[in-house]
Design an enzyme around this catalytic site. Structure first.
Site, PDB file in Angstrom:
ATOM      1  N   ASN A 113       0.873  -1.166   0.000  1.00  0.00           N
ATOM      2  CA  ASN A 113       0.000   0.000   0.000  1.00  0.00           C
ATOM      3  C   ASN A 113       0.914   1.220   0.000  1.00  0.00           C
ATOM      4  O   ASN A 113       1.581   1.517   0.998  1.00  0.00           O
ATOM      5  CB  ASN A 113      -0.914   0.022   1.232  1.00  0.00           C
ATOM      6  CG  ASN A 113      -1.809   1.255   1.271  1.00  0.00           C
ATOM      7  OD1 ASN A 113      -1.406   2.349   0.904  1.00  0.00           O
ATOM      8  ND2 ASN A 113      -3.034   1.086   1.741  1.00  0.00           N
TER       9      ASN A 113
ATOM     10  N   GLU B 179      -3.867   1.428  -3.128  1.00  0.00           N
ATOM     11  CA  GLU B 179      -4.038   2.857  -2.839  1.00  0.00           C
ATOM     12  C   GLU B 179      -3.045   3.707  -3.629  1.00  0.00           C
ATOM     13  O   GLU B 179      -2.335   4.543  -3.078  1.00  0.00           O
ATOM     14  CB  GLU B 179      -3.934   3.140  -1.337  1.00  0.00           C
ATOM     15  CG  GLU B 179      -4.616   4.437  -0.949  1.00  0.00           C
ATOM     16  CD  GLU B 179      -4.657   4.698   0.547  1.00  0.00           C
ATOM     17  OE1 GLU B 179      -5.279   5.704   0.947  1.00  0.00           O
ATOM     18  OE2 GLU B 179      -4.079   3.911   1.323  1.00  0.00           O
TER      19      GLU B 179
ATOM     20  N   TYR C 273      -7.512  -3.463  -2.587  1.00  0.00           N
ATOM     21  CA  TYR C 273      -7.502  -2.445  -1.537  1.00  0.00           C
ATOM     22  C   TYR C 273      -8.912  -2.424  -0.969  1.00  0.00           C
ATOM     23  O   TYR C 273      -9.830  -1.843  -1.546  1.00  0.00           O
ATOM     24  CB  TYR C 273      -7.093  -1.088  -2.112  1.00  0.00           C
ATOM     25  CG  TYR C 273      -7.155   0.048  -1.112  1.00  0.00           C
ATOM     26  CD1 TYR C 273      -6.625  -0.096   0.167  1.00  0.00           C
ATOM     27  CD2 TYR C 273      -7.732   1.273  -1.455  1.00  0.00           C
ATOM     28  CE1 TYR C 273      -6.689   0.947   1.088  1.00  0.00           C
ATOM     29  CE2 TYR C 273      -7.789   2.324  -0.545  1.00  0.00           C
ATOM     30  CZ  TYR C 273      -7.270   2.146   0.717  1.00  0.00           C
ATOM     31  OH  TYR C 273      -7.331   3.178   1.623  1.00  0.00           O
TER      32      TYR C 273
ATOM     33  N   ASP D 280      -3.947  -4.462   1.172  1.00  0.00           N
ATOM     34  CA  ASP D 280      -4.384  -3.837   2.418  1.00  0.00           C
ATOM     35  C   ASP D 280      -5.832  -4.262   2.615  1.00  0.00           C
ATOM     36  O   ASP D 280      -6.742  -3.748   1.970  1.00  0.00           O
ATOM     37  CB  ASP D 280      -4.258  -2.322   2.297  1.00  0.00           C
ATOM     38  CG  ASP D 280      -4.789  -1.578   3.515  1.00  0.00           C
ATOM     39  OD1 ASP D 280      -5.260  -2.241   4.466  1.00  0.00           O
ATOM     40  OD2 ASP D 280      -4.739  -0.334   3.517  1.00  0.00           O
TER      41      ASP D 280
ATOM     42  N   ASN E 112      -7.513  -4.023   5.413  1.00  0.00           N
ATOM     43  CA  ASN E 112      -8.188  -3.143   6.374  1.00  0.00           C
ATOM     44  C   ASN E 112      -8.936  -3.912   7.454  1.00  0.00           C
ATOM     45  O   ASN E 112     -10.092  -3.620   7.771  1.00  0.00           O
ATOM     46  CB  ASN E 112      -9.135  -2.185   5.633  1.00  0.00           C
ATOM     47  CG  ASN E 112      -8.482  -0.850   5.322  1.00  0.00           C
ATOM     48  OD1 ASN E 112      -7.759  -0.299   6.153  1.00  0.00           O
ATOM     49  ND2 ASN E 112      -8.701  -0.342   4.116  1.00  0.00           N
TER      50      ASN E 112
ATOM     51  N   ASP F 166       3.039   4.816   4.882  1.00  0.00           N
ATOM     52  CA  ASP F 166       2.653   4.472   6.253  1.00  0.00           C
ATOM     53  C   ASP F 166       2.467   2.965   6.395  1.00  0.00           C
ATOM     54  O   ASP F 166       2.362   2.446   7.509  1.00  0.00           O
ATOM     55  CB  ASP F 166       1.398   5.236   6.682  1.00  0.00           C
ATOM     56  CG  ASP F 166       0.228   5.055   5.734  1.00  0.00           C
ATOM     57  OD1 ASP F 166       0.442   4.613   4.589  1.00  0.00           O
ATOM     58  OD2 ASP F 166      -0.912   5.374   6.129  1.00  0.00           O
TER      59      ASP F 166
END
Length: 301
Positions: free
Chosen positions: A48, A77, A152, A193, A195, A290
């Protein structure tokens, strides 16, 4: 539905003018060696990048992504628009087969890509459902022995405003999409990712975060349902008790130094591919976003 943006170096077939709303967009390629990896082990990386135009300006990221041992590279992303794709793809000449999916719902939002050194049999954008596909969240590459699915997954939102959509619509529809791929007689390698913090040891401290996006009971249960459907979290399969994280909040300057991380990035594989699983890694020493990149390694035997 968003139009496909195929950017492979391989010859492109004539584009179809219309795509039905309930059919994912596939792009067949052409070669006698389609989908066949030549090395003893296959390395698939996911990252990501949280906006690839800013990410790519950091010299260390390209050095990492262009390592010889990596065969397939998945981005999440990207936040790209279609007009930006050609400039970015030139930075990855080591990966001649590329497919980038950009959000049509909102500019500078979401976006996924798969880059490969081996020619896939086909690329597919989306999962065949317009309400999900307009955000550019899924790309699939078909190889001889498995599908690579870069995703994502939608964030439930700071106020959990998308929690119902995420768990009652996206998760169930996406799980069915993966099952459809498996029903074609090949395993699935699902990366990105996702999440979600699945287990308590996937976060530095779960206490007080049960109503945070990614930590809700509903999201964790839906991920469990996906695993119960015949999928395996490759990292947890190999390292059931490890505490290693792929994301650190930029709002807390001490998050990384104090190891206050979350594991949000996963490499999930079909049960049929477990005998081929060699390793699953989180590169928490590699900076640039990040999030940290992850890798799954499969035997090619």
């Amino acid at each position: 539905m968003s139009k496909r943006k195929a950017v492979s170096e391989a010859p492109a077939p004539e584009k179809k003018s219309k795509i039905s709303e309930d059919t994912a967009i596939a792009r067949p390629l052409s070669s006698s060696s389609q989908g066949q990896f030549s090395k003893p082990e296959i390395s698939i990386v996911s990252w990501n990048v949280n906006g690839i135009r800013a990410w790519i300006k950091k010299s260390s990221v390209l050095q990492f992504c262009t390592k010889d041992e990596f065969d397939v590279l998945c981005f999440n992303e990207t936040k790209l628009q279609d007009k930006d794709v050609n400039d970015i793809k030139k930075q990855f000449s080591q990966y001649p087969y590329q497919f980038w999916s950009c959000s049509q719902a909102k500019k500078g939002y979401s976006g996924t890509a798969i880059l490969s050194k081996t020619e896939p049999i086909s690329f597919t954008e989306g999962i065949g459902i317009k309400k999900h596909d307009d955000e550019g969240r899924t790309v699939t590459a078909e190889f001889s022995n498995f599908f690579v699915v870069a995703t994502y997954i939608p964030n439930a939102g700071q106020k959990l405003e998308r929690l119902k959509y995420r768990t009652k619509e996206w998760d169930t529809d996406f799980r069915q999409y993966l099952k459809t791929l498996e029903n074609r007689g090949k395993g699935v390698v699902w990366l990105g990712d996702l999440n979600v913090v699945h287990r308590d040891n996937d976060i530095y401290n779960m206490k007080g975060k049960e109503k945070n996006a990614g930590c809700t009971l509903e999201e964790r249960k839906e991920f469990s349902n996906s695993l119960d459907a015949g999928l395996v979290d490759s990292f947890r399969h190999l390292y059931p008790n490890a505490r290693k994280y792929s994301w650190y909040s930029t709002k807390n300057p001490k998050a990384k130094s104090d190891n206050m991380g979350w594991r949000l990035d996963y490499a999930v594989i079909s049960q049929s591919l477990v005998p081929k699983l060699r390793d699953s890694k989180i590169y928490d020493n590699i900076e640039g976003s990040d999030h940290h990149p992850i890798e799954v390694i499969l035997s090619n035997n």
